[in-house]
Design a protein around this motif. Sequence first.
Motif, PDB file in Angstrom:
ATOM      1  N   ASN A   1      39.393  32.221  33.301  1.00 42.14           N
ATOM      2  CA  ASN A   1      39.313  33.282  32.483  1.00 42.14           C
ATOM      3  C   ASN A   1      40.303  34.054  32.352  1.00 42.14           C
ATOM      4  OD1 ASN A   1      37.737  35.992  32.127  1.00 42.14           O
ATOM      5  ND2 ASN A   1      36.599  34.515  30.663  1.00 42.14           N
TER       6      ASN A   1
ATOM      7  N   GLU B   1      33.892  35.010  39.923  1.00 46.14           N
ATOM      8  CA  GLU B   1      32.828  35.952  39.916  1.00 46.14           C
ATOM      9  C   GLU B   1      32.872  36.595  41.476  1.00 46.14           C
ATOM     10  OE1 GLU B   1      31.493  37.948  37.595  1.00 46.14           O
ATOM     11  OE2 GLU B   1      32.840  36.541  36.254  1.00 46.14           O
TER      12      GLU B   1
ATOM     13  N   ARG C   1      34.124  31.936  45.718  1.00 48.20           N
ATOM     14  CA  ARG C   1      34.273  30.706  44.789  1.00 48.20           C
ATOM     15  C   ARG C   1      35.554  29.935  45.007  1.00 48.20           C
ATOM     16  NH1 ARG C   1      29.895  28.801  42.562  1.00 48.20           N
ATOM     17  NH2 ARG C   1      28.447  30.392  41.970  1.00 48.20           N
TER      18      ARG C   1
ATOM     19  N   HIS D   1      33.081  20.243  36.491  1.00 49.34           N
ATOM     20  CA  HIS D   1      32.460  21.034  37.280  1.00 49.34           C
ATOM     21  C   HIS D   1      33.187  22.547  37.224  1.00 49.34           C
ATOM     22  CE1 HIS D   1      30.209  18.168  39.697  1.00 49.34           C
ATOM     23  NE2 HIS D   1      31.204  17.366  39.520  1.00 49.34           N
ATOM     24  N   VAL D   2      33.389  22.930  35.926  1.00 51.87           N
ATOM     25  CA  VAL D   2      34.284  24.020  35.506  1.00 51.87           C
ATOM     26  C   VAL D   2      33.430  25.287  35.803  1.00 51.87           C
ATOM     27  CG1 VAL D   2      35.124  25.469  33.861  1.00 51.87           C
ATOM     28  CG2 VAL D   2      35.604  23.039  33.880  1.00 51.87           C
ATOM     29  N   ASP D   3      32.197  25.390  35.801  1.00 54.39           N
ATOM     30  CA  ASP D   3      31.349  26.603  36.065  1.00 54.39           C
ATOM     31  C   ASP D   3      31.510  26.892  37.853  1.00 54.39           C
ATOM     32  OD1 ASP D   3      30.899  26.841  33.408  1.00 54.39           O
ATOM     33  OD2 ASP D   3      29.049  25.848  33.622  1.00 54.39           O
ATOM     34  N   THR D   4      31.434  25.860  38.362  1.00 51.24           N
ATOM     35  CA  THR D   4      31.179  26.227  39.922  1.00 51.24           C
ATOM     36  C   THR D   4      32.704  26.160  40.341  1.00 51.24           C
ATOM     37  OG1 THR D   4      29.311  24.703  39.976  1.00 51.24           O
ATOM     38  CG2 THR D   4      30.473  25.138  42.049  1.00 51.24           C
TER      39      THR D   4
ATOM     40  N   SER E   1      34.957  29.741  38.482  1.00 51.40           N
ATOM     41  CA  SER E   1      34.291  30.894  38.494  1.00 51.40           C
ATOM     42  C   SER E   1      35.399  32.109  39.185  1.00 51.40           C
ATOM     43  CB  SER E   1      33.066  30.834  38.815  1.00 51.40           C
ATOM     44  OG  SER E   1      32.470  32.118  38.960  1.00 51.40           O
TER      45      SER E   1
ATOM     46  N   ASP F   1      26.425  20.910  43.543  1.00 52.49           N
ATOM     47  CA  ASP F   1      24.935  20.704  43.039  1.00 52.49           C
ATOM     48  C   ASP F   1      24.062  21.586  43.874  1.00 52.49           C
ATOM     49  OD1 ASP F   1      25.947  19.623  40.781  1.00 52.49           O
ATOM     50  OD2 ASP F   1      25.604  17.691  41.297  1.00 52.49           O
TER      51      ASP F   1
ATOM     52  N   ARG G   1      43.592  27.401  32.894  1.00 53.74           N
ATOM     53  CA  ARG G   1      42.131  27.312  32.786  1.00 53.74           C
ATOM     54  C   ARG G   1      41.248  28.406  33.025  1.00 53.74           C
ATOM     55  NH1 ARG G   1      40.000  21.386  33.885  1.00 53.74           N
ATOM     56  NH2 ARG G   1      38.473  22.159  32.423  1.00 53.74           N
TER      57      ARG G   1
END
Length: 145
Positions: A68, A44, A48, A36-39, A42, A7, A66
């Motif tokens: 993308n 990008e 990460r 906490h999938v986005d963190t 990712s 966070d 899981r």
Amino acid sequence: MLDALLDAEPDDQALAVIGVCLTQLHRCDPAWAGGHVDTLLSLESAWRPARVWLAHGKPDAALLVRLNRTGLWRVLCEPDGEGSSYRVLLVLLDDAEPLGAAGGVLAGLAGCPGGEVAVSVMLSQLATYTARSESSEVTERAVGL
């Protein structure tokens, strides 16, 4: 402690360390990882957790599924994508086809910029892996790929 780290302001070194352990974190506490999938997942930035896991972590089909798919193909097409492609290759050898039909995965990858090279790298890895394997099942699956 990990919640506070995730966070806070992104710490690329800490997130990279989490990436190495991402399989264990995902298996031990899937609900936490899902929160906490986005963190965590990712693709990008190179630091990460998911990107570090793809290159250096323990293979995990459930975690790979899981990610993308477009982001995954982009990572596999990068010049340093060989470690990542090896983890995908191991999942493609699974008869359960957690990523879907292997031919479709390879065709989708081949259709991306740089995808032909990425598929070539993966098939080269497949040849090496198959030659070292003593399993007839691996050989059969490799022939199918």
